[in-house]
Design a protein around this motif. Structure first.
Motif, mmCIF file in Angstrom:
data_model
loop_
_atom_site.group_PDB
_atom_site.id
_atom_site.type_symbol
_atom_site.label_atom_id
_atom_site.label_comp_id
_atom_site.label_asym_id
_atom_site.label_seq_id
_atom_site.Cartn_x
_atom_site.Cartn_y
_atom_site.Cartn_z
ATOM 1 N N GLN A 186 43.112 53.174 30.725
ATOM 2 C CA GLN A 186 42.862 51.746 30.526
ATOM 3 C C GLN A 186 43.002 50.977 31.833
ATOM 4 N N SER A 187 44.023 51.333 32.627
ATOM 5 C CA SER A 187 44.209 50.651 33.909
ATOM 6 C C SER A 187 43.023 50.887 34.822
ATOM 7 N N GLU A 188 42.491 52.118 34.819
ATOM 8 C CA GLU A 188 41.355 52.412 35.689
ATOM 9 C C GLU A 188 40.099 51.664 35.245
ATOM 10 N N LEU A 189 39.942 51.506 33.927
ATOM 11 C CA LEU A 189 38.832 50.678 33.434
ATOM 12 C C LEU A 189 38.941 49.263 33.990
ATOM 13 N N ASP A 190 40.144 48.691 33.916
ATOM 14 C CA ASP A 190 40.355 47.329 34.410
ATOM 15 C C ASP A 190 40.139 47.252 35.928
ATOM 16 N N ILE A 191 40.580 48.297 36.651
ATOM 17 C CA ILE A 191 40.404 48.325 38.107
ATOM 18 C C ILE A 191 38.925 48.305 38.471
ATOM 19 N N VAL A 192 38.160 49.155 37.820
ATOM 20 C CA VAL A 192 36.726 49.254 38.128
ATOM 21 C C VAL A 192 36.015 47.941 37.805
ATOM 22 N N LYS A 193 36.362 47.332 36.663
ATOM 23 C CA LYS A 193 35.720 46.063 36.292
ATOM 24 C C LYS A 193 36.032 44.964 37.302
ATOM 25 N N SER A 194 37.295 44.894 37.749
ATOM 26 C CA SER A 194 37.693 43.786 38.625
ATOM 27 C C SER A 194 37.229 43.982 40.067
ATOM 28 N N THR A 195 37.068 45.238 40.495
ATOM 29 C CA THR A 195 36.734 45.483 41.907
ATOM 30 C C THR A 195 35.244 45.656 42.153
ATOM 31 N N THR A 196 34.448 45.692 41.106
ATOM 32 C CA THR A 196 32.996 45.844 41.295
ATOM 33 C C THR A 196 32.255 44.551 40.969
ATOM 34 N N SER A 197 32.989 43.450 40.856
ATOM 35 C CA SER A 197 32.353 42.148 40.659
ATOM 36 C C SER A 197 32.502 41.326 41.942
ATOM 37 N N ASP A 198 31.911 40.123 41.951
ATOM 38 C CA ASP A 198 31.998 39.287 43.151
ATOM 39 C C ASP A 198 33.198 38.345 43.102
ATOM 40 N N LYS A 199 34.079 38.536 42.131
ATOM 41 C CA LYS A 199 35.259 37.681 42.006
ATOM 42 C C LYS A 199 36.327 38.120 42.995
ATOM 43 N N ARG A 200 36.874 37.191 43.767
ATOM 44 C CA ARG A 200 37.901 37.478 44.743
ATOM 45 C C ARG A 200 39.171 36.707 44.384
ATOM 46 N N PRO A 201 40.226 37.405 43.941
ATOM 47 C CA PRO A 201 41.439 36.695 43.531
ATOM 48 C C PRO A 201 42.121 36.010 44.717
#
Length: 320
Positions: A186-201
């Motif tokens: 589940q964590s890896e799913l969240d990692i891939v979703k957050s790091t492959t978008s153009d959103k920069r925290p």
């Protein structure tokens, strides 16, 4: 920032810890135990060694923590050709032909020593004085480092060619040896979703160097009952083979046990762990919570343990 009482300071520490965790989680997903241990080391004025395979966000985690603190941060990429002067600095001649000391990257509050085992022992040892004495000596002149000062080092455990294992004397200077494991599904799913978008925290800075120094003093003022100190010291003594209090496992499977620094680290980290959990004094469970990363790099297995596939972690769990 002075607080009205130690209780108020303890509440401020717990609040700051929660805010730090919240900011770090914007960038680093999962790794909650690792974040807790890293922040514990910072509040205890200790250094950390992070060990994990490539791609587990070791460097990103340290950079994110640095971003959440009002502190100077430098990254040193350790390579086989790195020299001590590349870390500490060197003396040069100025226009008037006078020697002038040019400070190296070690003159910061947080040092990321990336892949520390890729550089020869001569360069590795350049960090020893800085980690232990909080100063640097160049040409007989001592230069103090700014406080707070932390070395957060990373190491890749699977690449052996072209690496130089850290000597035990330097390993002992690290308060924690933290192993990073693969993320959960589940964590890896969240990692891939957050790091492959153009959103920069956007990581906000939530704590200053003065507050960290105040919290470091607070941790040392935390009272500890005698039975907790006795448990910590007894645990360390169990790791020492062929001694009066050495355990049967230590006699059979260990070459060397942990030294007095381990006992000191257990109590300091237990104090901080108690504060982070809104307790005003540590108990034996707090010692157990920090024992593994403190002991795993301070005890050396013998040939029998290696031949039978018995790990340091298994031995530490048996002794606890």
């Amino acid at each position: 920032m002075p607080y009205s009482s130690d209780v108020a300071a303890a509440e401020a520490l717990s609040h700051s810890y929660q805010k730090l965790k919240s900011e770090i989680s914007k960038v680093v997903i999962g790794q909650d135990d690792t974040v807790r241990l890293l922040l514990t080391a910072i509040f205890c004025q200790g250094h950390c060694l992070l060990v994990g395979v490539p791609g587990l966000a070791k460097t990103l985690l340290i950079q994110t923590i640095a971003s959440a603190l009002h502190l100077d941060f430098n990254r040193i990429q350790f390579t086989p050709d790195l020299m001590p002067s590349d870390i500490l600095g060197s003396e040069t001649l100025d226009q008037e032909r006078n020697f002038k000391f040019i400070k190296g990257p070690v003159f910061a509050n947080i040092i990321l020593a990336d892949e520390i085992n890729r550089t020869p022992p001569k360069t590795q040892s350049a960090l020893l004085e800085a980690m232990q004495e909080y100063s640097v000596t160049i040409a007989g002149q001592k230069y103090p480092l700014g406080r707070p000062f932390f070395v957060l080092a990373t190491q890749n455990p699977i690449e052996q060619e072209g690496t130089y294992p850290l000597p035990e004397a330097q390993l002992d200077r690290f308060m924690f040896n933290i192993y990073l494991d693969y993320p959960s599904y589940q964590s890896e799913l969240d990692i891939v979703k957050s790091t492959t978008s153009d959103k920069r925290p956007d990581v906000q800075r939530v704590i200053t160097g003065d507050e960290i120094r105040e919290f470091q003093q607070l941790v040392r003022r935390v009272p500890v009952v005698d039975n907790v100190v006795e448990y910590a010291v007894s645990l360390v003594h169990k790791t020492r083979p062929n001694t009066e209090r050495g355990s049967a496992d230590a006699n059979q499977y260990l070459e060397w046990g942990a030294g007095p620094r381990a006992s000191q680290a257990l109590i300091l980290a237990a104090k901080c762990n108690a504060l982070l959990n809104n307790k005003y004094s540590p108990d034996i469970e707090d010692v157990r919570a920090v024992a593994m990363p403190i002991l795993r790099h301070r005890i050396v297995r013998n040939f029998k343990a290696e031949a039978e596939g018995i790990t340091v972690e298994q031995l530490v769990k048996r002794m606890m």
